[in-house]
Design an enzyme around this catalytic site. Sequence first.
Site, short mmCIF file in Angstrom:
data_model
loop_
_atom_site.label_atom_id
_atom_site.label_comp_id
_atom_site.label_asym_id
_atom_site.label_seq_id
_atom_site.Cartn_x
_atom_site.Cartn_y
_atom_site.Cartn_z
CG HIS A 117 -6.18 -5.43 -5.78
ND1 HIS A 117 -6.05 -4.40 -6.69
CD2 HIS A 117 -5.24 -5.18 -4.84
CE1 HIS A 117 -5.07 -3.60 -6.32
NE2 HIS A 117 -4.56 -4.06 -5.19
CD GLU A 173 0.31 0.69 -4.18
OE1 GLU A 173 0.94 0.33 -5.20
OE2 GLU A 173 -0.80 0.21 -3.87
CD GLU A 174 -4.16 -0.46 -4.09
OE1 GLU A 174 -3.99 -0.66 -5.30
OE2 GLU A 174 -3.96 -1.32 -3.22
CG ASP A 225 -4.00 3.77 -0.89
OD1 ASP A 225 -3.06 3.15 -0.35
OD2 ASP A 225 -4.12 3.84 -2.13
#
Length: 396
Positions: free
Chosen positions: A368, A141-142, A83
Amino acid sequence: MSLKEKLFSKLESKEQHMIETRRHLHANPELSFKEENTAKFIEDFYKDKDVKVTANVGNGYGIIVEISGQSPGKTIGLRADFDALPIQEEADVPFKSKNDGVMHACGHDVHTAYLLHLGEALIELKDEWNGTIKLIHQHAEEVPPGGAKSIVESGILDDLDEVYGIHIFPMLDVGEVGLISSNSMAGRSNFDLTIQGSGGHGAMPHTTHDALVAGAYFVAEAQTIVSRRMDPMDSVVVSVTAFDAPGGYNVIQDKVTLRGTVRYLNEENKVPAYEAMKKIAAGIESSFDVECDLDYVYDYPVTYNHPEETQYVEDILSESVGSYITEIKHPKPSSGSEDFAYYTQKIPGTFIHVGSKPDGVENPYPNHHPKFEVHEDSLLISAKTLGDVVLGRLES
């Protein structure tokens, strides 16, 4: 030629295709739980290959690819997430994200690309190794609750003897591999706090119950959770990351909202951190005559790398130092969190860090960040690292 040499030769021949795959995924990112096209791309990659593919595993688009060797043996899981993040890309690359406000800013495009081609190489050599390999292509996962927990709960991994995964980090140089034994990445909880007061005219604060001032006190008091309520030998972080109190010059707001995160490297601090925050909110209600609605969610657990499996990995990879690995490092545990934690809660294994610092960059942009970039040599290094580990453990 040894099996390892054969595998590495195949991976080297696939490197350019690996990079092209990564660039395609990078240009077409999808957010957590919305990765429909990415999942189809992964499924299509395994079409006409001699494997068992199970799609839509867990609470989203999870995919498990089972590769059976020539004879029975261990069953080992290899995991990569796929993702992306809700970030507008600012990196100056020719394969920049085509999806506005969505970016592979954490390296999951790299994770997926190297695992696809490692999987392909292992399939091509399946008559030369014993056991079973399950490739875990994980969605989401995020964003909590994440995809890992639901995949584990589905039971499809109940037969795993061990599980391994990799995350790329630009803080490590290309060729460096990081191993951390025991607690390696923080558990996390997230919170939202709404403070309901009674607004009014900015010139007459005595007629109001000022939610903004109450919120400011909460921000200050929340810092005492770490400094005065936690063991100083433990690593705990409390961060208020948003404070929404819009208004004019002469208006005292009726309500404010705050948001933040709590991180801890010891699972035993999960509940005490919440209890401390709940007490602070209750005290603010009493002191400022406001109402506090605290929505506190326990999220990903602490990522635990099993010491025995971590040592196995170090022993295996040490033999490759001086070739594709320049150095094995032992970084400090990270206050970042990972839902890989759910796999090692149940299955022995470890989570490996692989360096991806871009050339000529002293202070790389971190995961990020909208300008996040990776050195694409890290794809082949990641594939060799996990290939090295899985062959070593299957043969043990």
